[in-house]
Design an enzyme around this catalytic site. Structure first.
Site, PDB file in Angstrom:
ATOM      1  N   VAL A 160       7.420  -2.231   7.000  1.00  0.00           N
ATOM      2  CA  VAL A 160       7.373  -0.765   7.077  1.00  0.00           C
ATOM      3  C   VAL A 160       7.968  -0.186   5.798  1.00  0.00           C
ATOM      4  O   VAL A 160       9.123  -0.458   5.442  1.00  0.00           O
ATOM      5  CB  VAL A 160       8.136  -0.246   8.308  1.00  0.00           C
ATOM      6  N   LYS A 161       7.159   0.599   5.108  1.00  0.00           N
ATOM      7  CA  LYS A 161       7.584   1.182   3.824  1.00  0.00           C
ATOM      8  C   LYS A 161       8.142   2.586   4.093  1.00  0.00           C
ATOM      9  O   LYS A 161       7.518   3.380   4.802  1.00  0.00           O
ATOM     10  CB  LYS A 161       6.383   1.248   2.884  1.00  0.00           C
ATOM     11  N   VAL A 162       9.306   2.841   3.511  1.00  0.00           N
ATOM     12  CA  VAL A 162      10.028   4.082   3.802  1.00  0.00           C
ATOM     13  C   VAL A 162      10.525   4.693   2.489  1.00  0.00           C
ATOM     14  O   VAL A 162      11.046   3.952   1.647  1.00  0.00           O
ATOM     15  CB  VAL A 162      11.242   3.757   4.696  1.00  0.00           C
TER      16      VAL A 162
ATOM     17  N   ALA B  55       3.157  -1.110   4.700  1.00  0.00           N
ATOM     18  CA  ALA B  55       2.414   0.065   5.180  1.00  0.00           C
ATOM     19  C   ALA B  55       3.427   1.204   5.287  1.00  0.00           C
ATOM     20  O   ALA B  55       4.478   1.040   5.908  1.00  0.00           O
ATOM     21  CB  ALA B  55       1.785  -0.223   6.532  1.00  0.00           C
TER      22      ALA B  55
ATOM     23  N   THR C 173       0.878  -1.176   0.000  1.00  0.00           N
ATOM     24  CA  THR C 173       0.000   0.000   0.000  1.00  0.00           C
ATOM     25  C   THR C 173       0.912   1.220   0.000  1.00  0.00           C
ATOM     26  O   THR C 173       2.127   1.114   0.128  1.00  0.00           O
ATOM     27  CB  THR C 173      -0.893   0.015   1.267  1.00  0.00           C
TER      28      THR C 173
END
Ligand code: G3P
Length: 217
Positions: free
Chosen positions: A82-84, A56, A27
């Site tokens: 965890v998307k960064v 996310a 996402t």
């Protein structure tokens, strides 16, 4: 090749999860906004539907705040990634997440040297955006080949997660190059099963079978 769906549409996700061939979900803030739903709720629901990695994305831009947000997102479910964004601050945060065993997906990657830095930071996944590069007049799939070469040259564990996929030809090239994962709009995933000759051949088989008057059961 792990096939992820790039969506927050949980109804479509439930339907496609039935195929048994959806390995994860990605996402981003735009998809969350499109869902019209609370981020924590929609990520939690997605993590119940799909046991594989669910990305996310943080929305802070400084490392300290990204880390706080990422820890909150990671607490939603064990399969949260965890998307960064691929920035200096983002890669500082990735190093902290890597040390604490939180999976990361470094996004908005547009060059092989950016991907190298993400791998050096210990990213679990890196997301090169092929469609947006094409839109920009560049050769998106050429970047995937470059990153494949870089990661193989230095034996990095970071997985190439091809993103911003717009067509089956993007996906075909990605699998021929040997990318580890691709995240697909649901429509592209559904198109993977289809070929007119399959439909035509099946119709002919069934028509010929019907003429025998037989039944297998
Ligand atoms: O979510 C990551 C990426 O797949 C989004 O790509 O270009 O379709 O917004 P895009």
């Amino acid at each position: 090749m792990q096939l992820f769906l790039d969506t927050t549409d949980t109804a479509t996700l439930r339907a496609l999860a039935e195929t048994g061939l959806v390995d994860g979900v990605t996402t981003n803030p735009t998809l969350i906004a499109k869902s019209g739903r609370n981020m924590t709720e929609v990520i939690a629901e997605i993590c119940e539907i799909i046991q594989g990695p669910v990305s996310a994305e943080v929305t802070a831009v400084e490392a300290a705040a990204m880390i706080k947000e990422g820890e909150k997102l990671a607490a939603i479910a064990p399969n949260v990634v965890v998307k960064v964004p691929l920035t200096v601050e983002g890669l500082k945060a990735v190093q902290t997440f890597s040390q604490s065993g939180i999976m990361t997906n470094v996004t908005l990657c547009f060059s092989a040297l950016q991907a190298l830095m993400a791998a050096k930071a210990g990213a679990t996944f890196v997301s090169p955006f092929v469609g947006r590069l094409d839109d920009h007049g560049a050769e998106g799939m050429g970047l995937i080949q470059e990153i494949r070469t870089v990661f193989d040259n230095y034996d990095f564990d970071t997985e190439i997660l091809v993103a911003s996929v717009r067509s089956l030809s993007h996906l075909k090239e990605a699998v021929l190059i040997g990318a580890d994962c691709a995240t697909l709009p649901p429509s592209v995933f559904q198109d993977m099963f289809k070929h007119p000759l399959t439909d035509r051949g099946l119709d002919a088989f069934l028509a010929d079978w019907a003429k025998t008057g037989q039944s297998i059961l």
